[in-house]
Design a protein around this motif. Structure first.
Motif, mmCIF file in Angstrom:
data_model
loop_
_atom_site.group_PDB
_atom_site.id
_atom_site.type_symbol
_atom_site.label_atom_id
_atom_site.label_comp_id
_atom_site.label_asym_id
_atom_site.label_seq_id
_atom_site.Cartn_x
_atom_site.Cartn_y
_atom_site.Cartn_z
ATOM 1 N N SER A 51 0.932 -1.191 0.176
ATOM 2 C CA SER A 51 -0.091 -0.160 -0.036
ATOM 3 C C SER A 51 0.789 1.218 0.023
ATOM 4 O O SER A 51 0.625 2.228 -0.761
ATOM 5 N N SER A 54 2.210 1.974 -3.310
ATOM 6 C CA SER A 54 1.255 2.665 -4.224
ATOM 7 C C SER A 54 1.189 4.058 -3.779
ATOM 8 O O SER A 54 0.988 4.926 -4.796
ATOM 9 N N ASP A 59 -0.480 6.835 -6.263
ATOM 10 C CA ASP A 59 -1.748 6.056 -6.607
ATOM 11 C C ASP A 59 -2.265 6.040 -5.187
ATOM 12 O O ASP A 59 -2.527 5.054 -4.492
ATOM 13 N N VAL A 61 -5.722 6.325 -4.539
ATOM 14 C CA VAL A 61 -6.828 5.557 -4.502
ATOM 15 C C VAL A 61 -6.670 4.000 -3.960
ATOM 16 O O VAL A 61 -7.239 3.690 -3.120
ATOM 17 N N THR A 62 -5.589 3.615 -4.691
ATOM 18 C CA THR A 62 -5.383 2.177 -4.314
ATOM 19 C C THR A 62 -4.801 2.214 -2.770
ATOM 20 O O THR A 62 -5.149 1.448 -2.046
ATOM 21 N N GLU A 64 -5.218 4.396 -0.219
ATOM 22 C CA GLU A 64 -6.003 4.756 0.902
ATOM 23 C C GLU A 64 -7.242 3.603 0.810
ATOM 24 O O GLU A 64 -7.849 3.462 2.009
ATOM 25 N N ARG A 65 -7.515 3.197 -0.144
ATOM 26 C CA ARG A 65 -8.598 1.909 -0.022
ATOM 27 C C ARG A 65 -7.992 0.892 0.814
ATOM 28 O O ARG A 65 -8.653 0.328 1.686
ATOM 29 N N ASP A 66 -6.600 0.592 0.740
ATOM 30 C CA ASP A 66 -6.081 -0.727 1.525
ATOM 31 C C ASP A 66 -6.065 -0.125 3.003
ATOM 32 O O ASP A 66 -6.226 -0.931 4.049
ATOM 33 N N ALA A 68 -7.962 1.841 4.559
ATOM 34 C CA ALA A 68 -9.359 1.965 5.116
ATOM 35 C C ALA A 68 -9.687 0.501 5.537
ATOM 36 O O ALA A 68 -10.426 0.254 6.612
ATOM 37 N N VAL A 69 -9.304 -0.377 4.824
ATOM 38 C CA VAL A 69 -9.628 -1.934 5.182
ATOM 39 C C VAL A 69 -8.992 -2.056 6.470
ATOM 40 O O VAL A 69 -9.305 -2.856 7.366
ATOM 41 N N TYR A 72 -10.809 -0.561 9.108
ATOM 42 C CA TYR A 72 -12.089 -1.254 9.636
ATOM 43 C C TYR A 72 -11.490 -2.638 10.388
ATOM 44 O O TYR A 72 -12.397 -2.946 11.411
#
Length: 398
Positions: A51, A54, A59, A61-62, A64-66, A68-69, A72
């Protein structure tokens, strides 16, 4: 004199704590995790490394998606909020004069600090909690010093120092601290050498060894799994400025640009180092790429990078006698400098001087005088550009 003191101190703290967190988060060779610290979870280390790579390549988007997981899965842990803040720090790093990411950057750091504080209150022996507090306050101090908020920078710097000391002593962390130790060894000597007024402040730190620090940086840059990137980032900056080793700076910046081709900071650094060693046509090629990406509105490419790139193209054309192209790109340098509010920068001032000389040669004395007056407006009187402008006006009776 408090301004330069805490700007330098907070910068040092940033380098120490930020590199240590990267070291801990990314090395797959870390042994089993009997302590239960999340930073030493081997499976998470691989995910975080991917991450952050990235993130380095812009990148977001990639990345911060990771992140965010992870947030969670570990809602009460400071790591995911800190990683989110880190992504915004790299947005700021490209052009530190841009303040639009300051608020969200501080918000994520505040959240990470709050979670780390809760962990620390529950267990004052929790080295991981102390580590995140040192990192969080270190980054806050760096931003506040850039914004000349010296009271806030001082407060953050003192907190970072306190928690950095408390985070030491965990056996499992020790192999991951070489990069932080390297930077500490180097800068704890460099700072009092370059800022004598800081000697009493630096007396609070253990004694460093600049040459050892450089050797440690080189070791990490050659052998580490993830911290190699961080070590190389600092090495090329030191090689280019303090150590006067431009070819080594070029070698590392070329590697970083190749690995992270969409990172505008590495892109312009590579172009700069090519220019410094006289590989001008290659520097022009990379600079034109940067300017094209700005035109295409590629994320992260903005006026600050444009100022660098346009200047290298202008200088090359001026050297080969292509005055029309040189003028075109000096004007671009000036325009990007004004857009990024970098009127006191050397590239901006030198471009104005060259434009003034060109207009003087073309008998456009009024316009030439205008350019030289701009130099006098933005350069301090002791700056070489100010003197050159005064001398040219006097000699040519503008």
């Amino acid at each position: 004199m408090i301004s330069p003191v805490w700007k330098v101190i907070s910068s040092l703290l940033l380098m120490l704590v930020s590199c240590q967190i990267f070291a801990q988060a990314g090395d797959p060779a870390v042994p089993a995790n009997p302590s239960g610290y999340l930073l030493l979870d081997k499976g998470l280390q691989y995910r975080v490394t991917k991450s952050i790579n990235s993130m380095y390549d812009f990148d977001f988007v990639t990345a911060e998606r990771d992140f965010a997981v992870i947030m969670y899965q570990y809602p009460e842990h400071p790591l995911p909020d800190f990683l989110m803040a880190l992504g915004y720090w790299w947005r700021i790093e490209v052009d530190v004069t841009n303040t639009k990411f300051d608020k969200i950057f501080i918000q994520y750091l505040d959240r990470a600090n709050e979670k780390a504080e809760r962990m620390y209150k529950e267990d004052p022996k929790n080295k991981e909690a102390a580590f995140f507090l040192a990192a969080g306050y270190g980054f806050q101090g760096r931003l506040y010093s850039e914004r000349k908020s010296w009271t806030k920078a001082t407060w953050a710097g003192r907190n970072a120092l306190k928690y950095m000391e408390l985070s030491r002593g965990e056996e499992e962390f020790n192999p991951e601290l070489l990069l932080g130790d390297a930077l500490f060894n180097y800068f704890s000597v460099w700072i009092p050498e370059n800022y004598p007024i800081l000697k009493p402040v630096m007396a609070l730190f253990p004694k460093g060894n600049k040459q050892l620090g450089l050797q440690q940086l080189e070791t990490v840059a050659s052998n580490a799994f993830y911290t190699r990137v961080e070590a190389q980032y600092f090495l090329f900056r030191l090689y280019a400025s303090e150590e006067k080793r431009p070819y080594d700076a070029l070698r590392i910046s070329e590697y970083l640009h190749t690995k992270f081709p969409n990172n505008p900071y590495f892109h312009r650094s590579y172009a700069r180092h090519l220019y410094t060693v006289g590989r001008w046509t290659e520097s022009v090629e990379k600079s034109v790429e940067i300017l094209d990406r700005i035109e295409q509105r590629q994320y992260g490419y903005e006026s600050n990078s444009g100022r660098f790139a346009a200047f290298y193209v202008a200088e090359y054309n001026n050297r080969i006698g292509n005055k029309a192209e040189a003028k075109k790109y000096y004007l671009k340098t000036v325009a990007y400098g004004e857009e990024s509010e970098s009127q006191e920068s050397g590239y901006y001032l030198h471009s104005l001087i060259q434009l003034g000389k060109m207009e003087s040669e073309s008998k456009n004395k009024e316009l030439a005088r205008k350019y030289f007056d701009q130099v006098k407006k933005y350069a301090k009187r002791k700056h070489p550009a100010h003197k050159e402008a005064r001398d040219f006006i006097k000699k040519n009776k503008l």
